[in-house]
Motif scaffolding. Structure first.
Motif, PDB file in Angstrom:
ATOM      1  N   ASP A   6       4.638 -12.242  -2.414  1.00 18.98           N
ATOM      2  CA  ASP A   6       5.605 -12.762  -2.206  1.00 18.98           C
ATOM      3  C   ASP A   6       6.393 -10.978  -1.968  1.00 18.98           C
ATOM      4  N   ARG A   7       7.602 -10.928  -1.148  1.00 22.09           N
ATOM      5  CA  ARG A   7       7.995  -9.885  -0.989  1.00 22.09           C
ATOM      6  C   ARG A   7       9.679 -10.927  -1.622  1.00 22.09           C
ATOM      7  N   ARG A   8       9.905  -9.526  -2.254  1.00 21.64           N
ATOM      8  CA  ARG A   8      11.111 -10.541  -2.943  1.00 21.64           C
ATOM      9  C   ARG A   8      12.889  -9.724  -1.675  1.00 21.64           C
ATOM     10  N   PRO A   9      13.365 -10.675  -2.079  1.00 22.72           N
ATOM     11  CA  PRO A   9      14.532  -9.806  -1.246  1.00 22.72           C
ATOM     12  C   PRO A   9      14.854  -8.359  -1.140  1.00 22.72           C
ATOM     13  N   ASP A  10      15.122  -8.080  -2.524  1.00 24.53           N
ATOM     14  CA  ASP A  10      15.300  -6.647  -3.206  1.00 24.53           C
ATOM     15  C   ASP A  10      13.811  -5.240  -2.721  1.00 24.53           C
ATOM     16  N   GLY A  11      12.933  -6.014  -2.411  1.00 16.69           N
ATOM     17  CA  GLY A  11      12.151  -4.883  -1.633  1.00 16.69           C
ATOM     18  C   GLY A  11      10.770  -5.329  -2.566  1.00 16.69           C
ATOM     19  N   GLY A  12      11.028  -5.862  -3.882  1.00 15.95           N
ATOM     20  CA  GLY A  12      10.026  -6.038  -4.618  1.00 15.95           C
ATOM     21  C   GLY A  12       9.133  -6.877  -4.531  1.00 15.95           C
ATOM     22  N   VAL A  13       7.950  -6.677  -4.917  1.00 20.18           N
ATOM     23  CA  VAL A  13       6.414  -7.807  -4.929  1.00 20.18           C
ATOM     24  C   VAL A  13       7.116  -8.984  -5.672  1.00 20.18           C
ATOM     25  N   THR A  14       6.456 -10.131  -5.999  1.00 15.96           N
ATOM     26  CA  THR A  14       6.264 -11.296  -7.056  1.00 15.96           C
ATOM     27  C   THR A  14       4.967 -11.658  -6.624  1.00 15.96           C
ATOM     28  N   ALA A  15       3.492 -11.438  -7.616  1.00 12.77           N
ATOM     29  CA  ALA A  15       2.611 -11.601  -7.706  1.00 12.77           C
ATOM     30  C   ALA A  15       1.854 -13.042  -8.620  1.00 12.77           C
ATOM     31  N   THR A  16       1.669 -14.227  -8.390  1.00 14.38           N
ATOM     32  CA  THR A  16       0.910 -15.266  -9.167  1.00 14.38           C
ATOM     33  C   THR A  16       0.255 -16.119  -9.024  1.00 14.38           C
ATOM     34  N   THR A  17      -0.528 -16.206 -10.008  1.00 14.33           N
ATOM     35  CA  THR A  17      -1.992 -15.969 -10.419  1.00 14.33           C
ATOM     36  C   THR A  17      -1.710 -17.955  -9.830  1.00 14.33           C
ATOM     37  N   LEU A  18      -2.671 -18.583  -9.716  1.00 12.07           N
ATOM     38  CA  LEU A  18      -2.793 -20.161  -9.552  1.00 12.07           C
ATOM     39  C   LEU A  18      -4.438 -20.146 -10.474  1.00 12.07           C
ATOM     40  N   ASP A  19      -4.213 -21.500 -10.952  1.00 10.87           N
ATOM     41  CA  ASP A  19      -5.382 -21.951 -10.993  1.00 10.87           C
ATOM     42  C   ASP A  19      -5.571 -22.337 -10.302  1.00 10.87           C
ATOM     43  N   ALA A  20      -6.830 -23.571 -10.997  1.00 11.50           N
ATOM     44  CA  ALA A  20      -7.811 -24.395  -9.909  1.00 11.50           C
ATOM     45  C   ALA A  20      -7.462 -25.632  -9.968  1.00 11.50           C
ATOM     46  N   ALA A  21      -6.458 -25.810  -9.659  1.00 12.47           N
ATOM     47  CA  ALA A  21      -5.264 -27.109  -8.552  1.00 12.47           C
ATOM     48  C   ALA A  21      -3.987 -26.379  -8.457  1.00 12.47           C
ATOM     49  N   ALA A  22      -4.472 -25.290  -7.491  1.00 13.62           N
ATOM     50  CA  ALA A  22      -3.314 -24.214  -6.840  1.00 13.62           C
ATOM     51  C   ALA A  22      -2.052 -24.152  -7.890  1.00 13.62           C
ATOM     52  N   MET A  23      -1.829 -24.273  -9.297  1.00 13.85           N
ATOM     53  CA  MET A  23      -0.470 -24.155  -9.829  1.00 13.85           C
ATOM     54  C   MET A  23      -0.265 -22.909 -10.827  1.00 13.85           C
ATOM     55  N   PRO A  24       1.363 -22.497 -10.286  1.00 13.81           N
ATOM     56  CA  PRO A  24       0.965 -21.701 -11.076  1.00 13.81           C
ATOM     57  C   PRO A  24       0.692 -21.267 -12.811  1.00 13.81           C
ATOM     58  N   ARG A  25      -0.209 -20.408 -12.249  1.00 11.32           N
ATOM     59  CA  ARG A  25      -0.242 -19.689 -14.174  1.00 11.32           C
ATOM     60  C   ARG A  25       0.549 -18.895 -14.769  1.00 11.32           C
ATOM     61  N   THR A  26       0.244 -17.569 -13.888  1.00 14.08           N
ATOM     62  CA  THR A  26       0.685 -16.212 -14.330  1.00 14.08           C
ATOM     63  C   THR A  26       1.773 -15.670 -13.135  1.00 14.08           C
ATOM     64  N   THR A  27       2.522 -15.207 -13.546  1.00 11.97           N
ATOM     65  CA  THR A  27       3.525 -14.073 -12.650  1.00 11.97           C
ATOM     66  C   THR A  27       3.954 -12.519 -12.969  1.00 11.97           C
ATOM     67  N   ALA A  32       7.460  -1.934  -5.453  1.00  8.64           N
ATOM     68  CA  ALA A  32       7.209  -1.967  -3.860  1.00  8.64           C
ATOM     69  C   ALA A  32       5.200  -0.735  -4.473  1.00  8.64           C
ATOM     70  N   SER A  33       6.142   0.163  -5.058  1.00  9.59           N
ATOM     71  CA  SER A  33       5.153   1.179  -5.617  1.00  9.59           C
ATOM     72  C   SER A  33       4.167   0.782  -6.036  1.00  9.59           C
ATOM     73  N   GLY A  34       4.176   0.321  -7.040  1.00  7.26           N
ATOM     74  CA  GLY A  34       2.970  -0.820  -7.919  1.00  7.26           C
ATOM     75  C   GLY A  34       2.475  -1.297  -7.247  1.00  7.26           C
ATOM     76  N   LEU A  35       2.485  -1.725  -5.895  1.00  2.00           N
ATOM     77  CA  LEU A  35       1.398  -2.776  -5.703  1.00  2.00           C
ATOM     78  C   LEU A  35       0.283  -2.335  -5.482  1.00  2.00           C
ATOM     79  N   VAL A  36       0.017  -1.135  -4.725  1.00  2.00           N
ATOM     80  CA  VAL A  36      -1.124  -0.622  -4.808  1.00  2.00           C
ATOM     81  C   VAL A  36      -2.283  -0.049  -5.531  1.00  2.00           C
ATOM     82  N   PRO A  59      -2.540  -3.358   5.751  1.00  2.00           N
ATOM     83  CA  PRO A  59      -2.273  -2.097   6.130  1.00  2.00           C
ATOM     84  C   PRO A  59      -1.241  -0.705   5.287  1.00  2.00           C
ATOM     85  N   GLY A  60      -0.952  -1.352   4.118  1.00  2.00           N
ATOM     86  CA  GLY A  60      -0.310  -0.603   3.467  1.00  2.00           C
ATOM     87  C   GLY A  60      -1.423   0.118   2.233  1.00  2.00           C
ATOM     88  N   LEU A  61      -1.923  -1.311   2.684  1.00  2.00           N
ATOM     89  CA  LEU A  61      -2.851  -1.227   0.900  1.00  2.00           C
ATOM     90  C   LEU A  61      -4.555  -0.411   1.677  1.00  2.00           C
TER      91      LEU A  61
END
Length: 558
Positions: A6-27, A32-36, A59-61
């Motif tokens: 998910d892209r944050r308003p400041d241009g950064g990215v939030t990466a959320t790992t979900l568990d088997a029940a689709a609930m957030p496990r880690t964030t 932005a430069s660290g996404l690749v 495309p960026g990836l």
């Protein structure tokens, strides 16, 4: 494992790992430069990346040298789930419109309806803060879990998302294209390029046509003017379409048909097209995944779905590489065979040309008649040879003909029909229902009744074909998805050094491959087609034979 980006308003990215029940496990919060690098680190774990739209993220990836194996395209999945009969009772389908509906807005009428748009319109994405991909993914998971047939729907969503990866990889890698060969084709057909105006061959034909029509000032590119000029000669024509002009006997017809063919080449794939679309030896098609209501792809530019045969000479493999071109023989009739579980039709097409088998069985007299009858059954032809031959086809293949007839009847009643995996046809609009209601009133005129019947038949023809064309589009998506994963296992798996898809056209694909991998690619292409058939139709014995050619230039493939 699912990782939601998910892209944050400041241009950064939030990466959320979900568990088997689709609930957030880690964030994890990323710049932005660290996404690749983040994706590069986690891709070996084979997650399914979840993002708003593949065209916004992938495309960026790719530019960073990253290919991902799997993803969930939330925008494409949202569109399917909002409109599928299989999820009609879900919270997602019954909710008011959300910003997710505006990421890609779908058309509400079939491409065959008068005045209806043929493509999904791609809008600017909604503001990032209005799109919550975690909540959207959870809503989609709930909709699928509660669907009347969750298994096929999961396959459809996975295939659609895989198609989005394929489309972006094709755009990134590009189809190998020789600009010098393209220029040679144009020069041979049109004459040398001119600094201004049209080429010499077009001008010569235009002068000849004006003389034969006794119309020195005629604008040949104006359809009303040309039609009027033809009628002044006493030619009974309703339009200037090529198929109608071919039936006329007059000296002007031959040069006029040649002019129309060359004019289309000049305007659709001429020098201007070459300069706009071919760069660094590559044509990069701009595909729109699911761009037609049936799920077929469209293009938003470049005309990749309409490359004329003479231009295919310019599609030339790189030195040391080959093109493996494959197309599925009689795809839609074979998909209909599987949909209807018509054993007789499956037997007719097993290991051989389906139309030839229809002739051998004595159903019709020629292969041409077999094709006309089959296409007429799928597209709802009511006149001519198609209508005459349909009863014979129905006796030979009763289940197949009954399936498309039933789909037509549903459409005539204003109902929806569903593809093999769950894509659902749009409902007719309010104007359609108004016409039907007016015809049912006590004071309805005969004109009202005729219009209602005609309109109902038109919609019935759309739904008749929808079930077949949409299911065929699903087969093609599964074919490409399977093939893409297998190709990535060859060589180093990159788009630069390993076999990869570079073209798709409904029932045809093209792979650009190092020459040493070409035999293996041919094998994988066939295996992926067989697997696509099993995914859609299980153990029902319907064949999906391919015509496969390994060539240096696309023009040699057929």
């Amino acid at each position: 494992m699912h990782i939601v980006l998910d892209r944050r308003p400041d241009g950064g990215v939030t990466a959320t790992t979900l568990d088997a029940a689709a609930m957030p496990r880690t964030t994890v919060e990323l710049e932005a430069s660290g996404l690749v690098e983040f994706v590069r680190t986690h891709e070996p774990e084979h997650p399914r990346w979840v993002w708003s739209s593949t065209t916004s993220w992938y495309p960026g990836l790719l530019a960073g040298g990253i290919r991902v194996q799997r993803c969930v395209d939330l925008a494409l999945s949202h569109r399917i789930l909002r409109t599928s009969q299989l999820t009609a009772g879900s919270v997602l389908a019954r909710s008011p419109a959300t910003p997710w509906d505006e990421v890609v807005r779908g058309v509400t009428a079939p491409p065959t309806a008068p005045g209806a748009p043929a493509l999904f319109e791609v809008d600017a994405p909604a503001p990032a803060e209005a799109l919550n991909p975690v909540r959207e993914f959870q809503a989609q998971q709930a909709a699928v879990a509660g669907a009347t047939r969750p298994g096929p729907l999961r396959l459809l969503l996975a295939a659609e998302s895989a198609g989005a990866l394929v489309a972006d990889e094709i755009r990134f890698a590009g189809m190998p294209w020789r600009a010098d060969v393209h220029d040679q084709v144009l020069t041979e057909a049109l004459g040398p390029r001119t600094a201004a105006g049209r080429p010499a061959r077009l001008e010569m034909l235009a002068a000849q046509i004006r003389e034969l029509l006794h119309a020195p000032g005629l604008n040949l590119d104006s359809q009303p003017e040309l039609l009027a000029a033809l009628r002044r000669l006493g030619l009974d024509v309703a339009s200037t379409r090529k198929w109608e002009l071919r039936d006329l006997d007059h000296p002007v017809i031959a040069p006029l048909l040649e002019y129309k063919n060359l004019y289309r080449l000049f305007t659709a794939n001429g020098w201007a097209w070459l300069e706009a679309w071919v760069h660094d030896g590559r044509f990069r098609p701009d595909y729109v995944v699911g761009g037609v209501v049936t799920g077929r792809w469209a293009t938003s530019g470049g005309g990749a779905l309409q490359l004329p045969k003479n231009i295919r000479r310019a599609v030339v493999a790189d030195p040391g590489w080959k093109l493996v071109v494959a197309d599925a023989a009689q795809l839609e009739p074979r998909v209909l065979t599987g949909l209807a579980a018509d054993e007789a039709m499956a037997d007719a097409g097993r290991g051989r040309d389906l139309y030839d088998s229809v002739v051998s069985a004595g159903v019709v007299a020629s292969r041409h008649e077999a094709k006309v009858a089959m296409l007429g059954a799928m597209y709802g032809a009511t006149t001519g040879d198609s209508a005459r031959l349909k009863p014979r086809l129905a006796r030979a293949f009763p289940k197949a003909v009954a399936l498309v007839d039933a789909a037509a009847q549903q459409g005539e009643r204003g109902e929806q029909v569903v593809s093999r995996l769950g894509r659902t046809s749009p409902l007719p609009g309010g104007a359609w229902h108004e016409v039907q209601q007016r015809a049912s009133q006590p004071g309805a005129s005969s004109a009202d009744e005729r219009r209602a019947r005609s309109q109902a038949r038109d919609w019935g023809r759309f739904t008749r074909n929808f079930v077949v064309q949409a299911s065929a589009a699903e087969w093609a998506l599964c074919w490409m998805a399977e093939l893409r994963l297998k190709l990535a296992e060859l060589g180093d798996g990159s788009l630069e050094n390993a076999p990869h898809l570079v073209f798709f056209l409904h029932d045809e694909i093209m792979v650009h491959t190092p020459a040493e991998f070409a035999p293996e690619v041919e094998k994988l292409v066939r295996e992926a087609a067989a697997q696509a058939g099993r995914l859609l139709f299980g153990t029902f014995p319907v064949d999906f034979p391919l015509q496969v050619a390994t060539v240096d230039t696309y023009a040699d493939a057929k």
